[in-house]
Design a protein around this motif. Structure first.
Motif, PDB file in Angstrom:
ATOM      1  N   GLY A  54       0.822  -1.206   0.000  1.00  0.00           N
ATOM      2  CA  GLY A  54       0.000   0.000   0.000  1.00  0.00           C
ATOM      3  C   GLY A  54       0.853   1.252   0.000  1.00  0.00           C
ATOM      4  N   GLN A  55       0.249   2.362   0.353  1.00  0.00           N
ATOM      5  CA  GLN A  55       0.934   3.651   0.361  1.00  0.00           C
ATOM      6  C   GLN A  55       0.588   4.426   1.624  1.00  0.00           C
ATOM      7  OE1 GLN A  55      -0.579   4.908  -3.637  1.00  0.00           O
ATOM      8  NE2 GLN A  55       1.573   5.217  -4.132  1.00  0.00           N
ATOM      9  N   THR A  56       1.503   5.316   2.004  1.00  0.00           N
ATOM     10  CA  THR A  56       1.291   6.202   3.145  1.00  0.00           C
ATOM     11  C   THR A  56       1.961   7.532   2.819  1.00  0.00           C
ATOM     12  OG1 THR A  56       1.459   6.375   5.563  1.00  0.00           O
ATOM     13  CG2 THR A  56       3.388   5.539   4.410  1.00  0.00           C
ATOM     14  N   LYS A  57       1.561   8.599   3.476  1.00  0.00           N
ATOM     15  CA  LYS A  57       2.058   9.931   3.131  1.00  0.00           C
ATOM     16  C   LYS A  57       3.576  10.007   3.311  1.00  0.00           C
ATOM     17  CE  LYS A  57       0.822  14.782   3.631  1.00  0.00           C
ATOM     18  NZ  LYS A  57       0.706  14.910   2.178  1.00  0.00           N
ATOM     19  N   ASP A  58       4.256  10.547   2.303  1.00  0.00           N
ATOM     20  CA  ASP A  58       5.706  10.742   2.344  1.00  0.00           C
ATOM     21  C   ASP A  58       6.032  11.912   3.262  1.00  0.00           C
ATOM     22  OD1 ASP A  58       8.456  10.885   1.688  1.00  0.00           O
ATOM     23  OD2 ASP A  58       8.020  12.311   0.078  1.00  0.00           O
TER      24      ASP A  58
ATOM     25  N   ASP B 101       5.204  11.444  -6.122  1.00  0.00           N
ATOM     26  CA  ASP B 101       3.746  11.490  -5.993  1.00  0.00           C
ATOM     27  C   ASP B 101       3.290  11.843  -4.573  1.00  0.00           C
ATOM     28  OD1 ASP B 101       4.404   9.184  -4.625  1.00  0.00           O
ATOM     29  OD2 ASP B 101       3.094   7.851  -5.781  1.00  0.00           O
ATOM     30  N   GLY B 102       4.257  12.076  -3.669  1.00  0.00           N
ATOM     31  CA  GLY B 102       3.916  12.465  -2.304  1.00  0.00           C
ATOM     32  C   GLY B 102       3.592  11.307  -1.383  1.00  0.00           C
ATOM     33  N   TYR B 103       3.792  10.057  -1.860  1.00  0.00           N
ATOM     34  CA  TYR B 103       3.435   8.890  -1.047  1.00  0.00           C
ATOM     35  C   TYR B 103       4.564   7.868  -1.011  1.00  0.00           C
ATOM     36  CZ  TYR B 103      -1.249  10.668  -0.678  1.00  0.00           C
ATOM     37  OH  TYR B 103      -2.328  11.471  -0.374  1.00  0.00           O
ATOM     38  N   ASP B 104       4.875   7.395   0.199  1.00  0.00           N
ATOM     39  CA  ASP B 104       5.780   6.265   0.368  1.00  0.00           C
ATOM     40  C   ASP B 104       5.023   4.981   0.092  1.00  0.00           C
ATOM     41  OD1 ASP B 104       8.282   7.379   1.155  1.00  0.00           O
ATOM     42  OD2 ASP B 104       7.498   7.768   3.163  1.00  0.00           O
ATOM     43  N   GLU B 105       5.767   3.953  -0.351  1.00  0.00           N
ATOM     44  CA  GLU B 105       5.179   2.632  -0.545  1.00  0.00           C
ATOM     45  C   GLU B 105       5.460   1.768   0.686  1.00  0.00           C
ATOM     46  OE1 GLU B 105       4.516   4.784  -3.526  1.00  0.00           O
ATOM     47  OE2 GLU B 105       6.653   4.382  -3.259  1.00  0.00           O
ATOM     48  N   VAL B 106       4.546   0.851   0.999  1.00  0.00           N
ATOM     49  CA  VAL B 106       4.672   0.030   2.202  1.00  0.00           C
ATOM     50  C   VAL B 106       4.293  -1.418   1.894  1.00  0.00           C
ATOM     51  CG1 VAL B 106       4.056   2.022   3.635  1.00  0.00           C
ATOM     52  CG2 VAL B 106       2.288   0.363   3.041  1.00  0.00           C
ATOM     53  N   ILE B 107       4.764  -2.319   2.757  1.00  0.00           N
ATOM     54  CA  ILE B 107       4.268  -3.693   2.753  1.00  0.00           C
ATOM     55  C   ILE B 107       3.643  -3.977   4.117  1.00  0.00           C
ATOM     56  CG2 ILE B 107       5.929  -4.479   1.034  1.00  0.00           C
ATOM     57  CD1 ILE B 107       7.486  -5.858   3.336  1.00  0.00           C
ATOM     58  N   TYR B 108       2.766  -4.997   4.157  1.00  0.00           N
ATOM     59  CA  TYR B 108       1.997  -5.275   5.368  1.00  0.00           C
ATOM     60  C   TYR B 108       2.371  -6.634   5.964  1.00  0.00           C
ATOM     61  CZ  TYR B 108      -0.943  -1.315   4.109  1.00  0.00           C
ATOM     62  OH  TYR B 108      -1.387  -0.056   3.804  1.00  0.00           O
TER      63      TYR B 108
ATOM     64  N   THR C 224      18.959  -8.932  -5.559  1.00  0.00           N
ATOM     65  CA  THR C 224      17.810  -8.961  -6.461  1.00  0.00           C
ATOM     66  C   THR C 224      16.558  -9.060  -5.604  1.00  0.00           C
ATOM     67  OG1 THR C 224      19.083 -10.139  -8.152  1.00  0.00           O
ATOM     68  CG2 THR C 224      16.689 -10.175  -8.369  1.00  0.00           C
ATOM     69  N   ALA C 225      15.639  -8.123  -5.759  1.00  0.00           N
ATOM     70  CA  ALA C 225      14.402  -8.126  -4.969  1.00  0.00           C
ATOM     71  C   ALA C 225      13.196  -8.220  -5.894  1.00  0.00           C
ATOM     72  CB  ALA C 225      14.315  -6.859  -4.119  1.00  0.00           C
ATOM     73  N   ILE C 226      12.237  -9.054  -5.500  1.00  0.00           N
ATOM     74  CA  ILE C 226      10.955  -9.125  -6.202  1.00  0.00           C
ATOM     75  C   ILE C 226       9.857  -8.778  -5.206  1.00  0.00           C
ATOM     76  CG2 ILE C 226       9.285 -10.601  -7.375  1.00  0.00           C
ATOM     77  CD1 ILE C 226      11.475 -12.272  -8.432  1.00  0.00           C
ATOM     78  N   PHE C 227       9.028  -7.810  -5.563  1.00  0.00           N
ATOM     79  CA  PHE C 227       7.864  -7.464  -4.749  1.00  0.00           C
ATOM     80  C   PHE C 227       6.623  -7.759  -5.569  1.00  0.00           C
ATOM     81  CE2 PHE C 227      11.148  -5.086  -2.602  1.00  0.00           C
ATOM     82  CZ  PHE C 227      10.757  -5.083  -1.269  1.00  0.00           C
ATOM     83  N   ASP C 228       5.908  -8.810  -5.191  1.00  0.00           N
ATOM     84  CA  ASP C 228       4.654  -9.167  -5.847  1.00  0.00           C
ATOM     85  C   ASP C 228       3.538  -8.646  -4.959  1.00  0.00           C
ATOM     86  OD1 ASP C 228       2.686 -10.219  -7.402  1.00  0.00           O
ATOM     87  OD2 ASP C 228       3.498 -12.248  -7.480  1.00  0.00           O
ATOM     88  N   SER C 229       3.319  -7.334  -5.033  1.00  0.00           N
ATOM     89  CA  SER C 229       2.365  -6.669  -4.138  1.00  0.00           C
ATOM     90  C   SER C 229       1.849  -5.403  -4.808  1.00  0.00           C
ATOM     91  CB  SER C 229       3.036  -6.312  -2.799  1.00  0.00           C
ATOM     92  OG  SER C 229       4.263  -5.618  -3.004  1.00  0.00           O
ATOM     93  N   CYS C 230       0.730  -4.897  -4.316  1.00  0.00           N
ATOM     94  CA  CYS C 230       0.145  -3.683  -4.873  1.00  0.00           C
ATOM     95  C   CYS C 230       1.033  -2.469  -4.575  1.00  0.00           C
ATOM     96  CB  CYS C 230      -1.246  -3.447  -4.293  1.00  0.00           C
ATOM     97  SG  CYS C 230      -2.424  -4.771  -4.696  1.00  0.00           S
ATOM     98  N   HIS C 231       0.989  -1.478  -5.464  1.00  0.00           N
ATOM     99  CA  HIS C 231       1.699  -0.203  -5.273  1.00  0.00           C
ATOM    100  C   HIS C 231       3.196  -0.408  -5.035  1.00  0.00           C
ATOM    101  CE1 HIS C 231      -2.358   1.376  -5.011  1.00  0.00           C
ATOM    102  NE2 HIS C 231      -2.603   0.582  -3.993  1.00  0.00           N
ATOM    103  N   SER C 232       3.797  -1.356  -5.784  1.00  0.00           N
ATOM    104  CA  SER C 232       5.170  -1.766  -5.472  1.00  0.00           C
ATOM    105  C   SER C 232       6.227  -1.203  -6.415  1.00  0.00           C
ATOM    106  CB  SER C 232       5.257  -3.295  -5.497  1.00  0.00           C
ATOM    107  OG  SER C 232       4.804  -3.817  -6.737  1.00  0.00           O
TER     108      SER C 232
ATOM    109  N   LYS D 244       3.138  -0.662 -11.222  1.00  0.00           N
ATOM    110  CA  LYS D 244       3.501   0.712 -10.919  1.00  0.00           C
ATOM    111  C   LYS D 244       3.027   1.070  -9.512  1.00  0.00           C
ATOM    112  CE  LYS D 244       3.244   2.487 -15.674  1.00  0.00           C
ATOM    113  NZ  LYS D 244       2.629   3.519 -16.555  1.00  0.00           N
ATOM    114  N   ASP D 245       3.570   2.196  -8.975  1.00  0.00           N
ATOM    115  CA  ASP D 245       3.141   2.650  -7.645  1.00  0.00           C
ATOM    116  C   ASP D 245       1.637   2.883  -7.581  1.00  0.00           C
ATOM    117  OD1 ASP D 245       5.652   2.569  -6.539  1.00  0.00           O
ATOM    118  OD2 ASP D 245       6.092   4.690  -6.851  1.00  0.00           O
ATOM    119  N   SER D 246       1.026   3.257  -8.709  1.00  0.00           N
ATOM    120  CA  SER D 246      -0.403   3.599  -8.727  1.00  0.00           C
ATOM    121  C   SER D 246      -1.299   2.391  -9.007  1.00  0.00           C
ATOM    122  CB  SER D 246      -0.660   4.660  -9.807  1.00  0.00           C
ATOM    123  OG  SER D 246      -0.261   4.168 -11.091  1.00  0.00           O
ATOM    124  N   GLN D 247      -0.698   1.179  -9.204  1.00  0.00           N
ATOM    125  CA  GLN D 247      -1.476   0.018  -9.622  1.00  0.00           C
ATOM    126  C   GLN D 247      -1.565  -1.056  -8.523  1.00  0.00           C
ATOM    127  OE1 GLN D 247       0.788  -1.060 -13.205  1.00  0.00           O
ATOM    128  NE2 GLN D 247      -0.895  -0.295 -14.465  1.00  0.00           N
TER     129      GLN D 247
END
Length: 317
Positions: free
Chosen positions: A109-113, A120-127, A157-165, A248-251
């Motif tokens: 997900g995302q949270t305010k930068d 885009d003003g938002y940090d990306e996060v994992i849960y 090498t990092a793979i993030f299979d997550s939303c907004h990644s 993408k960060d928005s997807q």
């Protein structure tokens, strides 16, 4: 110039890893059993990637740490604390030409930068599995743990299979399918921001409207370019760090069903393409992963790096 782990300015120096040193991997899969947004394929992803690393790239099972929420060992449950400890284990003692691999499949997900390094003003996060009370993991913190300690010539090498990644590890160089570093496109950003605001309004998502309008204001005032400049000054690394992101960060990234089992679309595509042919450049791999997903999904996988790379050279890990 870039800011090092000592917070001082250093001349940009980096080297590609030969990936012929020690190999270590961390695979995290979280299905969130019993929670409102339960997923189905993430644990399968972690196990499949572990098997893939052993069969295709020669990693040893003893050098792969697994965190899944069906584990019986409490230390292998993907809580926030366990994830942080496992990340530190992964990079501990890293040397030039080592090859480290990080895989995460779960919610993002995302949270305010708060520090001005996001266009885009938002940090990306994992849960983590315990995010309800422990909270999420922010990209700035993951960058500090996984990227900053690594020496020149060490590959992660990092793979993030997550939303907004798209930029979830805060690597400042993102590549187009032509293999070139993407630069901010203010007109496109403004158009996308306006489209997002309209779409959010139509859905009744006022939070989305606020987010999109905030992004528009940032674009109009040049904030995106300033953020990009700051990211390259503070997040460039002499280590050889690569991230493959599910979207993408928005997807959002799809939790889907492929080859007879539940799986993350990005994890499935990455392994499928490389099992077909290990000898691919970064650009070819990005194109082939996107080609698999394009037929069924709207998400666009992203390639990013900690320093500028020649995307025509062979991908190894």
């Amino acid at each position: 110039m870039f800011e090092g782990a000592d917070h001082l300015q250093h001349q940009l120096f980096y080297q590609y890893s030969q990936c012929n040193g020690k190999k270590k991997a961390l695979c995290i899969g979280i299905n969130y059993f019993g929670q409102s947004a339960e997923l189905k394929g993430c644990i399968n992803d972690a196990r499949n990637v572990s098997q893939f690393l052993q069969e295709v790239w020669g990693y040893r099972q003893d050098d792969i740490v697994m965190l899944t929420d069906d584990a019986t060992n409490p230390r292998q449950i993907p809580t926030k604390d366990n994830i942080i400890q496992a990340m530190r284990w992964l990079v501990n003692g890293a040397q030039p030409n080592d090859s480290l691999f990080f895989h995460y499949s779960g919610h993002g997900g995302q949270t305010k930068d708060l520090d001005g390094d996001e266009a885009d003003g938002y940090d990306e996060v994992i849960y983590p599995v315990d995010f309800d009370f422990a909270g999420h993991l922010v990209d700035d913190m993951m960058h500090d743990i996984l990227v900053k300690p690594l020496p020149p010539g060490c590959r992660l090498t990092a793979i993030f299979d997550s939303c907004h990644s798209g930029s979830v590890l805060d690597l400042p160089y993102i590549y187009s399918t032509e293999g070139k570093i993407k630069e901010p496109n203010l007109a496109a950003e403004a158009g996308q921001g306006l489209l997002s605001a309209v779409t959010s309004y139509a859905r009744g998502d006022m939070g989305g409207v606020f987010s999109s309008v905030s992004g528009l204001l940032k674009t109009a005032t040049g904030g995106g370019q300033r953020a990009e400049k700051k990211a390259r000054e503070t997040k460039t690394s002499p280590a050889d760090v690569i991230t493959w992101s599910g979207c993408k960060d928005s997807q959002t990234s799809a939790d889907t069903f492929e080859a007879g089992q539940s799986t993350g679309a990005m994890s499935y595509a990455f392994m499928t393409v490389l099992r077909q042919n290990r000898q691919q450049s970064y650009q070819q791999l990005l194109l082939n992963i996107r080609a698999i997903l394009k037929a069924k999904y709207s998400q666009k996988p992203q390639l990013s790096s900690s320093h500028p790379i020649d995307t025509s050279i062979l991908f190894i890990c």
